[in-house]
Motif scaffolding. Structure first.
Motif, short mmCIF file in Angstrom:
data_model
loop_
_atom_site.label_atom_id
_atom_site.label_comp_id
_atom_site.label_asym_id
_atom_site.label_seq_id
_atom_site.Cartn_x
_atom_site.Cartn_y
_atom_site.Cartn_z
N GLU A 66 7.86 -2.29 -17.08
CA GLU A 66 6.74 -3.22 -16.94
C GLU A 66 5.68 -2.64 -16.00
N THR A 67 4.46 -3.10 -16.14
CA THR A 67 3.35 -2.68 -15.26
C THR A 67 3.13 -3.75 -14.20
N VAL A 68 3.00 -3.31 -12.95
CA VAL A 68 2.75 -4.22 -11.84
C VAL A 68 1.51 -3.74 -11.07
N ASN A 69 0.93 -4.65 -10.30
CA ASN A 69 -0.18 -4.34 -9.41
C ASN A 69 0.24 -4.67 -8.00
N GLY A 70 -0.42 -4.05 -7.03
CA GLY A 70 -0.12 -4.36 -5.64
C GLY A 70 -0.87 -3.44 -4.70
N THR A 71 -0.36 -3.36 -3.48
CA THR A 71 -0.92 -2.44 -2.49
C THR A 71 0.21 -1.68 -1.81
N TYR A 72 -0.06 -0.44 -1.47
CA TYR A 72 0.87 0.39 -0.71
C TYR A 72 0.08 0.98 0.45
N LEU A 73 0.49 0.67 1.67
CA LEU A 73 -0.22 1.09 2.86
C LEU A 73 -1.70 0.70 2.75
N SER A 74 -1.92 -0.52 2.29
CA SER A 74 -3.25 -1.14 2.12
C SER A 74 -4.09 -0.51 1.02
N GLN A 75 -3.53 0.37 0.22
CA GLN A 75 -4.24 1.00 -0.89
C GLN A 75 -3.83 0.29 -2.19
N PRO A 76 -4.79 -0.21 -2.97
CA PRO A 76 -4.42 -0.88 -4.22
C PRO A 76 -3.84 0.10 -5.24
N ASP A 103 -3.67 7.95 -1.53
CA ASP A 103 -3.64 8.76 -0.31
C ASP A 103 -3.05 7.92 0.80
N VAL A 104 -1.93 8.36 1.36
CA VAL A 104 -1.25 7.58 2.38
C VAL A 104 -1.66 7.98 3.80
N ARG A 114 0.49 10.21 -2.96
CA ARG A 114 1.78 9.78 -3.48
C ARG A 114 1.60 9.22 -4.88
N LYS A 115 2.46 9.68 -5.77
CA LYS A 115 2.45 9.20 -7.15
C LYS A 115 3.65 8.29 -7.42
N ARG A 116 4.74 8.55 -6.71
CA ARG A 116 5.96 7.74 -6.84
C ARG A 116 6.28 7.15 -5.47
N ILE A 117 6.59 5.86 -5.48
CA ILE A 117 6.97 5.20 -4.23
C ILE A 117 8.21 4.34 -4.48
#
Length: 143
Positions: A66-76, A103-104, A114-117
């Motif tokens: 499935e496709t999800v949306n969110g933020t990682y280290l404040s980056q969408p 970019d983290v 980062r491409k995978r988290i």
């Protein structure tokens, strides 16, 4: 008519909103009564039956592929779920393949894309770990 089954968090939020609205309208009810009413609205005979059916599964749309949306280290981000495993009721270890790398690092001198988290997120869709500004490190939007 039954409605689509919500996640456990969504069902509890529905019960809280119902309780608040009824209280504002002059008909206060207890928390247990509001949970029972939410269960009835979804076609269950009681809250315990609905709770057993939900079983603390991941929120809708959080399945592998499935496709999800969110933020990682404040980056969408927009990402595909590549793994999901229950850690404890309501908490999930997720692996995400980002559609575009983020970019983290906030430095102008260098980057770390980062491409995978991976991370552990709870029932509200965010991690317990926070950034220095108090925001969750990982947030996945609930549908």
């Amino acid at each position: 008519m039954t409605r689509p089954l919500p996640s456990l968090t969504e069902a509890k939020d529905l019960a809280k909103r119902l309780r608040r609205k009824l209280t504002e309208a002059g008909t206060p009810i207890g928390h247990a009564q509001s949970l029972e009413r939410v269960a009835h609205q979804h076609g269950f005979r009681d809250w315990n039956t609905m709770r057993a059916e939900i079983r603390n599964g991941p929120p809708k749309g959080w399945a592998v592929g499935e496709t999800v949306n969110g933020t990682y280290l404040s980056q969408p981000f927009r990402a595909t779920v590549v793994s999901i495993k229950i850690v404890k009721p309501g908490w999930f270890h997720v692996g995400l393949d980002l559609h575009e790398a983020v970019d983290v690092v906030r430095s102008k001198r260098f980057s770390n894309l980062r491409k995978r988290i991976r991370g552990v997120v709870g029932p509200k869709g965010h991690s317990a770990e926070k950034t220095s500004n108090g925001e969750p490190q990982l947030k996945i939007d609930l549908r």
